[in-house]
Design a protein around this motif. Structure first.
Motif, PDB file in Angstrom:
ATOM      1  N   ALA A   1       0.819  -1.141   0.022  1.00 38.29           N
ATOM      2  CA  ALA A   1       0.142  -0.182  -0.074  1.00 38.29           C
ATOM      3  C   ALA A   1       0.837   1.209  -0.017  1.00 38.29           C
ATOM      4  N   ILE A   2       1.911   1.132   0.741  1.00 40.20           N
ATOM      5  CA  ILE A   2       2.948   2.286   0.690  1.00 40.20           C
ATOM      6  C   ILE A   2       3.438   2.696  -0.875  1.00 40.20           C
ATOM      7  N   VAL A   3       3.833   1.493  -1.365  1.00 43.24           N
ATOM      8  CA  VAL A   3       4.089   1.514  -2.776  1.00 43.24           C
ATOM      9  C   VAL A   3       3.290   2.158  -3.620  1.00 43.24           C
ATOM     10  N   GLN A   4       1.969   1.860  -3.497  1.00 46.61           N
ATOM     11  CA  GLN A   4       0.755   2.501  -4.274  1.00 46.61           C
ATOM     12  C   GLN A   4       0.681   3.805  -4.037  1.00 46.61           C
ATOM     13  N   VAL A   5       0.934   4.443  -2.885  1.00 45.17           N
ATOM     14  CA  VAL A   5       0.707   5.798  -2.503  1.00 45.17           C
ATOM     15  C   VAL A   5       2.119   6.330  -3.194  1.00 45.17           C
ATOM     16  N   LEU A   6       3.155   6.017  -2.987  1.00 47.71           N
ATOM     17  CA  LEU A   6       4.530   6.574  -3.710  1.00 47.71           C
ATOM     18  C   LEU A   6       4.227   6.732  -5.254  1.00 47.71           C
ATOM     19  N   SER A   7       3.791   5.591  -5.569  1.00 47.79           N
ATOM     20  CA  SER A   7       3.839   5.462  -7.208  1.00 47.79           C
ATOM     21  C   SER A   7       2.625   6.486  -7.624  1.00 47.79           C
ATOM     22  N   ALA A   8       1.587   6.322  -7.273  1.00 45.93           N
ATOM     23  CA  ALA A   8       0.408   7.394  -7.372  1.00 45.93           C
ATOM     24  C   ALA A   8       0.963   8.827  -7.050  1.00 45.93           C
ATOM     25  N   MET A   9       1.769   9.050  -6.347  1.00 44.20           N
ATOM     26  CA  MET A   9       2.037  10.462  -6.142  1.00 44.20           C
ATOM     27  C   MET A   9       3.055  10.888  -7.113  1.00 44.20           C
ATOM     28  N   ALA A  10       3.822   9.805  -7.678  1.00 43.65           N
ATOM     29  CA  ALA A  10       4.959  10.289  -8.935  1.00 43.65           C
ATOM     30  C   ALA A  10       4.224  10.325 -10.130  1.00 43.65           C
ATOM     31  N   MET A  11       2.975   9.735 -10.359  1.00 43.20           N
ATOM     32  CA  MET A  11       2.325   9.926 -11.661  1.00 43.20           C
ATOM     33  C   MET A  11       1.559  11.200 -11.634  1.00 43.20           C
ATOM     34  N   TRP A  12       1.056  11.676 -10.442  1.00 42.15           N
ATOM     35  CA  TRP A  12       0.431  12.888 -10.243  1.00 42.15           C
ATOM     36  C   TRP A  12       1.498  14.050 -10.239  1.00 42.15           C
TER      37      TRP A  12
END
Length: 228
Positions: free
Chosen positions: A109-120
């Motif tokens: 889930a932490i990976v999900q958040v970091l990757s989402a922040m990168a994409m945004w």
């Protein structure tokens, strides 16, 4: 003797002087007969009118998620706990397996958040690419797959319990998490979804998972130590 009106002056290709009266009609012989007539461009107001956001789709997704959360809570309360439902190789019992699988889901889930922040574009110093999107999708899929045995153990072996504050909070967060997850999946399939919907629902899913991990895995490791 008949007086003829004077011919308008020919100002040449540069046109009339700046101090001429531009309110008078332009004589026809000033116009270039070889000029191509262009049809006027018509503008449709709909081209500039932004399509309204699909708020009803978000409300419907929230309703579906709420039904899932309530159904899980009702089943967990009505079902007679068996005490044991998860027995994976490598773990001493179901509680150890639940604690470790929950921790894996938490890390993903932490990976999900970091990757989402990168994409945004919200992760300083990092530029997202195609690999970031792939990582985001698969980390979410694996996190859900890993969490399913944990959910089955909680519902079938333990049920919805409320004998203390931690257990009650954990039970509520479990229902809340899967209801929000279903809501997020429905929102992703809707057209014209408001821009705020996915980040808000995604943040709520992550918050619920953090609460689940704190009230289960972290508590378990604190009480019984980090072991398999």
């Amino acid at each position: 003797m008949t007086m003829r009106p004077p011919e308008p002056p020919d100002f040449g290709p540069m046109g009339p002087p700046l101090d001429s009266d531009l309110t008078q009609p332009v004589p026809q012989h000033w116009l270039n007969e070889t000029t191509t007539n262009v049809a006027p461009v018509e503008f449709d107001d709909d081209d500039y009118r932004r399509e309204p956001a699909n708020i009803r789709g978000v409300v419907a997704a929230l309703g579906i998620g709420a039904l899932v959360a309530v159904a899980m809570g009702v089943y967990g309360s009505a079902h007679e706990p068996t005490g044991e439902a998860l027995n994976l190789a490598g773990f001493s019992d179901g509680l150890h397996a639940k604690a470790w699988l929950g921790s894996v889901a938490f890390v993903l889930a932490i990976v999900q958040v970091l990757s989402a922040m990168a994409m945004w574009g919200r992760l300083p110093g990092f530029t997202a690419g195609h690999g970031t999107a792939v990582l985001h999708r698969w980390s979410g899929r694996v996190a859900v797959i890993v969490s399913l045995p944990v959910a089955a153990h909680c519902l079938y072996a333990l049920g919805f319990q409320a004998f203390d504050t931690r257990v009650l909070l954990h039970s509520l967060l479990g229902c809340f998490f899967y209801g929000l997850f279903v809501c997020k999946m429905v929102v992703l399939t809707r057209s014209r979804t408001p821009g705020w919907a996915v980040p808000v629902v995604g943040a709520a899913v992550f918050t619920a998972l953090v609460g689940l991990w704190v009230t289960s895995s972290l508590w378990f490791f604190s009480e019984f130590g980090v072991s398999l």
